[in-house]
Design a protein around this motif. Structure first.
Motif, PDB file in Angstrom:
ATOM      1  N   ASN A  11       0.822  -1.211   0.000  1.00  8.37           N
ATOM      2  CA  ASN A  11       0.000   0.000   0.000  1.00  8.37           C
ATOM      3  C   ASN A  11       0.862   1.268   0.000  1.00  8.37           C
ATOM      4  O   ASN A  11       0.536   2.241  -0.682  1.00  8.37           O
ATOM      5  N   ILE A  12       1.956   1.250   0.741  1.00 10.48           N
ATOM      6  CA  ILE A  12       2.870   2.399   0.770  1.00 10.48           C
ATOM      7  C   ILE A  12       3.454   2.643  -0.619  1.00 10.48           C
ATOM      8  O   ILE A  12       3.466   3.771  -1.121  1.00 10.48           O
ATOM      9  N   LEU A  13       3.926   1.574  -1.257  1.00 10.26           N
ATOM     10  CA  LEU A  13       4.530   1.708  -2.578  1.00 10.26           C
ATOM     11  C   LEU A  13       3.494   2.132  -3.615  1.00 10.26           C
ATOM     12  O   LEU A  13       3.760   2.980  -4.459  1.00 10.26           O
ATOM     13  N   GLU A  14       2.300   1.563  -3.545  1.00 15.25           N
ATOM     14  CA  GLU A  14       1.215   1.957  -4.466  1.00 15.25           C
ATOM     15  C   GLU A  14       0.916   3.447  -4.319  1.00 15.25           C
ATOM     16  O   GLU A  14       0.707   4.142  -5.315  1.00 15.25           O
ATOM     17  N   ASP A  15       0.892   3.942  -3.093  1.00 15.64           N
ATOM     18  CA  ASP A  15       0.631   5.355  -2.850  1.00 15.64           C
ATOM     19  C   ASP A  15       1.732   6.213  -3.473  1.00 15.64           C
ATOM     20  O   ASP A  15       1.444   7.227  -4.127  1.00 15.64           O
ATOM     21  N   ASP A  16       2.990   5.819  -3.294  1.00 13.56           N
ATOM     22  CA  ASP A  16       4.110   6.547  -3.898  1.00 13.56           C
ATOM     23  C   ASP A  16       3.978   6.581  -5.424  1.00 13.56           C
ATOM     24  O   ASP A  16       4.200   7.620  -6.054  1.00 13.56           O
ATOM     25  N   ILE A  17       3.611   5.463  -6.014  1.00  9.22           N
ATOM     26  CA  ILE A  17       3.457   5.372  -7.470  1.00  9.22           C
ATOM     27  C   ILE A  17       2.379   6.334  -7.953  1.00  9.22           C
ATOM     28  O   ILE A  17       2.561   7.045  -8.950  1.00  9.22           O
ATOM     29  N   GLN A  18       1.270   6.390  -7.243  1.00 12.55           N
ATOM     30  CA  GLN A  18       0.182   7.294  -7.633  1.00 12.55           C
ATOM     31  C   GLN A  18       0.594   8.760  -7.470  1.00 12.55           C
ATOM     32  O   GLN A  18       0.306   9.593  -8.331  1.00 12.55           O
ATOM     33  N   ILE A  19       1.267   9.087  -6.375  1.00 14.24           N
ATOM     34  CA  ILE A  19       1.725  10.470  -6.154  1.00 14.24           C
ATOM     35  C   ILE A  19       2.675  10.908  -7.270  1.00 14.24           C
ATOM     36  O   ILE A  19       2.602  12.045  -7.754  1.00 14.24           O
ATOM     37  N   LEU A  20       3.557  10.014  -7.697  1.00 14.56           N
ATOM     38  CA  LEU A  20       4.515  10.335  -8.755  1.00 14.56           C
ATOM     39  C   LEU A  20       3.875  10.342 -10.145  1.00 14.56           C
ATOM     40  O   LEU A  20       4.492  10.810 -11.101  1.00 14.56           O
ATOM     41  N   GLY A  21       2.673   9.812 -10.273  1.00 15.93           N
ATOM     42  CA  GLY A  21       1.999   9.767 -11.572  1.00 15.93           C
ATOM     43  C   GLY A  21       2.466   8.618 -12.444  1.00 15.93           C
ATOM     44  O   GLY A  21       2.316   8.658 -13.664  1.00 15.93           O
ATOM     45  N   TYR A  22       3.009   7.569 -11.843  1.00 13.61           N
ATOM     46  CA  TYR A  22       3.553   6.429 -12.584  1.00 13.61           C
ATOM     47  C   TYR A  22       2.545   5.278 -12.736  1.00 13.61           C
ATOM     48  O   TYR A  22       2.895   4.197 -13.191  1.00 13.61           O
ATOM     49  N   GLY A  23       1.310   5.497 -12.372  1.00 17.44           N
ATOM     50  CA  GLY A  23       0.321   4.425 -12.328  1.00 17.44           C
ATOM     51  C   GLY A  23       0.023   3.745 -13.649  1.00 17.44           C
ATOM     52  O   GLY A  23      -0.485   2.625 -13.671  1.00 17.44           O
ATOM     53  N   ASP A  24       0.341   4.394 -14.787  1.00 16.33           N
ATOM     54  CA  ASP A  24       0.073   3.780 -16.089  1.00 16.33           C
ATOM     55  C   ASP A  24       1.156   2.811 -16.534  1.00 16.33           C
ATOM     56  O   ASP A  24       0.986   2.127 -17.544  1.00 16.33           O
ATOM     57  N   LEU A  25       2.268   2.754 -15.811  1.00 20.25           N
ATOM     58  CA  LEU A  25       3.331   1.811 -16.155  1.00 20.25           C
ATOM     59  C   LEU A  25       2.891   0.378 -15.841  1.00 20.25           C
ATOM     60  O   LEU A  25       2.021   0.145 -15.001  1.00 20.25           O
ATOM     61  N   ARG A  26       3.539  -0.562 -16.480  1.00 15.86           N
ATOM     62  CA  ARG A  26       3.309  -1.977 -16.158  1.00 15.86           C
ATOM     63  C   ARG A  26       4.180  -2.324 -14.956  1.00 15.86           C
ATOM     64  O   ARG A  26       5.408  -2.218 -15.017  1.00 15.86           O
ATOM     65  N   TYR A  27       3.551  -2.756 -13.889  1.00 10.44           N
ATOM     66  CA  TYR A  27       4.310  -3.132 -12.695  1.00 10.44           C
ATOM     67  C   TYR A  27       3.544  -4.172 -11.902  1.00 10.44           C
ATOM     68  O   TYR A  27       2.341  -4.362 -12.072  1.00 10.44           O
ATOM     69  N   SER A  28       4.269  -4.823 -11.009  1.00 10.29           N
ATOM     70  CA  SER A  28       3.702  -5.839 -10.133  1.00 10.29           C
ATOM     71  C   SER A  28       4.392  -5.740  -8.779  1.00 10.29           C
ATOM     72  O   SER A  28       5.621  -5.671  -8.711  1.00 10.29           O
ATOM     73  N   ILE A  29       3.581  -5.714  -7.725  1.00 11.79           N
ATOM     74  CA  ILE A  29       4.109  -5.581  -6.370  1.00 11.79           C
ATOM     75  C   ILE A  29       3.682  -6.790  -5.544  1.00 11.79           C
ATOM     76  O   ILE A  29       2.500  -6.973  -5.267  1.00 11.79           O
ATOM     77  N   PHE A  30       4.634  -7.617  -5.196  1.00 19.28           N
ATOM     78  CA  PHE A  30       4.420  -8.786  -4.327  1.00 19.28           C
ATOM     79  C   PHE A  30       3.285  -9.694  -4.820  1.00 19.28           C
ATOM     80  O   PHE A  30       2.486 -10.190  -4.040  1.00 19.28           O
ATOM     81  N   GLU A  31       3.259  -9.948  -6.132  1.00 17.13           N
ATOM     82  CA  GLU A  31       2.228 -10.829  -6.702  1.00 17.13           C
ATOM     83  C   GLU A  31       2.689 -12.280  -6.793  1.00 17.13           C
ATOM     84  O   GLU A  31       1.901 -13.151  -7.108  1.00 17.13           O
ATOM     85  N   GLY A  32       3.975 -12.517  -6.563  1.00 12.04           N
ATOM     86  CA  GLY A  32       4.550 -13.841  -6.760  1.00 12.04           C
ATOM     87  C   GLY A  32       5.302 -13.846  -8.081  1.00 12.04           C
ATOM     88  O   GLY A  32       4.812 -13.282  -9.069  1.00 12.04           O
ATOM     89  N   PRO A  33       6.470 -14.463  -8.130  1.00 12.51           N
ATOM     90  CA  PRO A  33       7.336 -14.378  -9.309  1.00 12.51           C
ATOM     91  C   PRO A  33       6.705 -14.851 -10.619  1.00 12.51           C
ATOM     92  O   PRO A  33       7.074 -14.391 -11.676  1.00 12.51           O
ATOM     93  N   GLU A  34       5.769 -15.761 -10.552  1.00 13.10           N
ATOM     94  CA  GLU A  34       5.183 -16.293 -11.785  1.00 13.10           C
ATOM     95  C   GLU A  34       3.772 -15.777 -12.048  1.00 13.10           C
ATOM     96  O   GLU A  34       3.161 -16.137 -13.045  1.00 13.10           O
ATOM     97  N   ASN A  35       3.252 -14.927 -11.183  1.00 19.64           N
ATOM     98  CA  ASN A  35       1.883 -14.422 -11.333  1.00 19.64           C
ATOM     99  C   ASN A  35       1.869 -13.064 -12.019  1.00 19.64           C
ATOM    100  O   ASN A  35       2.738 -12.240 -11.781  1.00 19.64           O
ATOM    101  N   ASN A  36       0.854 -12.848 -12.857  1.00 16.90           N
ATOM    102  CA  ASN A  36       0.612 -11.544 -13.470  1.00 16.90           C
ATOM    103  C   ASN A  36       1.833 -11.015 -14.222  1.00 16.90           C
ATOM    104  O   ASN A  36       2.118  -9.834 -14.210  1.00 16.90           O
ATOM    105  N   ARG A  37       2.569 -11.897 -14.904  1.00 18.18           N
ATOM    106  CA  ARG A  37       3.769 -11.476 -15.649  1.00 18.18           C
ATOM    107  C   ARG A  37       3.368 -10.879 -16.985  1.00 18.18           C
ATOM    108  O   ARG A  37       2.523 -11.420 -17.682  1.00 18.18           O
ATOM    109  N   GLN A  38       4.002  -9.770 -17.320  1.00 17.18           N
ATOM    110  CA  GLN A  38       3.805  -9.113 -18.609  1.00 17.18           C
ATOM    111  C   GLN A  38       5.169  -8.732 -19.172  1.00 17.18           C
ATOM    112  O   GLN A  38       6.146  -8.648 -18.434  1.00 17.18           O
ATOM    113  N   GLU A  39       5.209  -8.470 -20.480  1.00 17.35           N
ATOM    114  CA  GLU A  39       6.435  -7.960 -21.073  1.00 17.35           C
ATOM    115  C   GLU A  39       6.681  -6.541 -20.576  1.00 17.35           C
ATOM    116  O   GLU A  39       5.739  -5.781 -20.367  1.00 17.35           O
ATOM    117  N   TYR A  40       7.929  -6.192 -20.387  1.00 14.84           N
ATOM    118  CA  TYR A  40       8.347  -4.848 -19.974  1.00 14.84           C
ATOM    119  C   TYR A  40       7.617  -4.385 -18.716  1.00 14.84           C
ATOM    120  O   TYR A  40       6.996  -3.338 -18.679  1.00 14.84           O
TER     121      TYR A  40
END
Length: 108
Positions: A11-40
């Motif tokens: 939640n802390i990291l998600e908040d930082d991402i939103q404050i910085l305006g980076y929310g449209d990037l492709r990212y994954s936070i603690f989803e598990g190494p093989e879950n929700n994988r995307q290119e780039y």
């Protein structure tokens, strides 16, 4: 560190991402190494006693993996990779090259 702590850090990291305006990037936070994988995609995972920060490439292969014992060092690296991703794709678009993927942070 229990799952409640991981959720709190997420939640802390998600908040930082939103404050910085980076929310449209492709990212994954603690989803598990093989879950929700995307290119780039920029990823942070808790593996054993360390935090891994890395980016996936085409076909979701791993590029440049960093390991940290301190969660805040991992956060710093994660956000730094996000900023580098935006800058490099903006330069690619400016120079007439195709970006890694379509994103409002550099398509405009």
């Amino acid at each position: 560190m229990n799952s409640d702590s991981i959720e709190e850090y997420k939640n802390i990291l998600e908040d930082d991402i939103q404050i910085l305006g980076y929310g449209d990037l492709r990212y994954s936070i603690f989803e598990g190494p093989e879950n929700n994988r995307q290119e780039y995609q920029i990823r942070i995972e808790k593996i054993g006693g360390t935090f891994e920060v890395y980016m996936t490439a085409d076909r979701a292969g791993v590029m440049g993996k960093y390991q940290f014992e301190d969660i805040f060092d991992a956060f710093h690296q994660f956000l730094s990779i996000m900023q580098d991703t935006i800058l490099s794709n903006r330069k690619r678009v400016r120079d007439g090259e195709p970006p890694e993927y379509s994103c409002p942070l550099w398509d405009n």
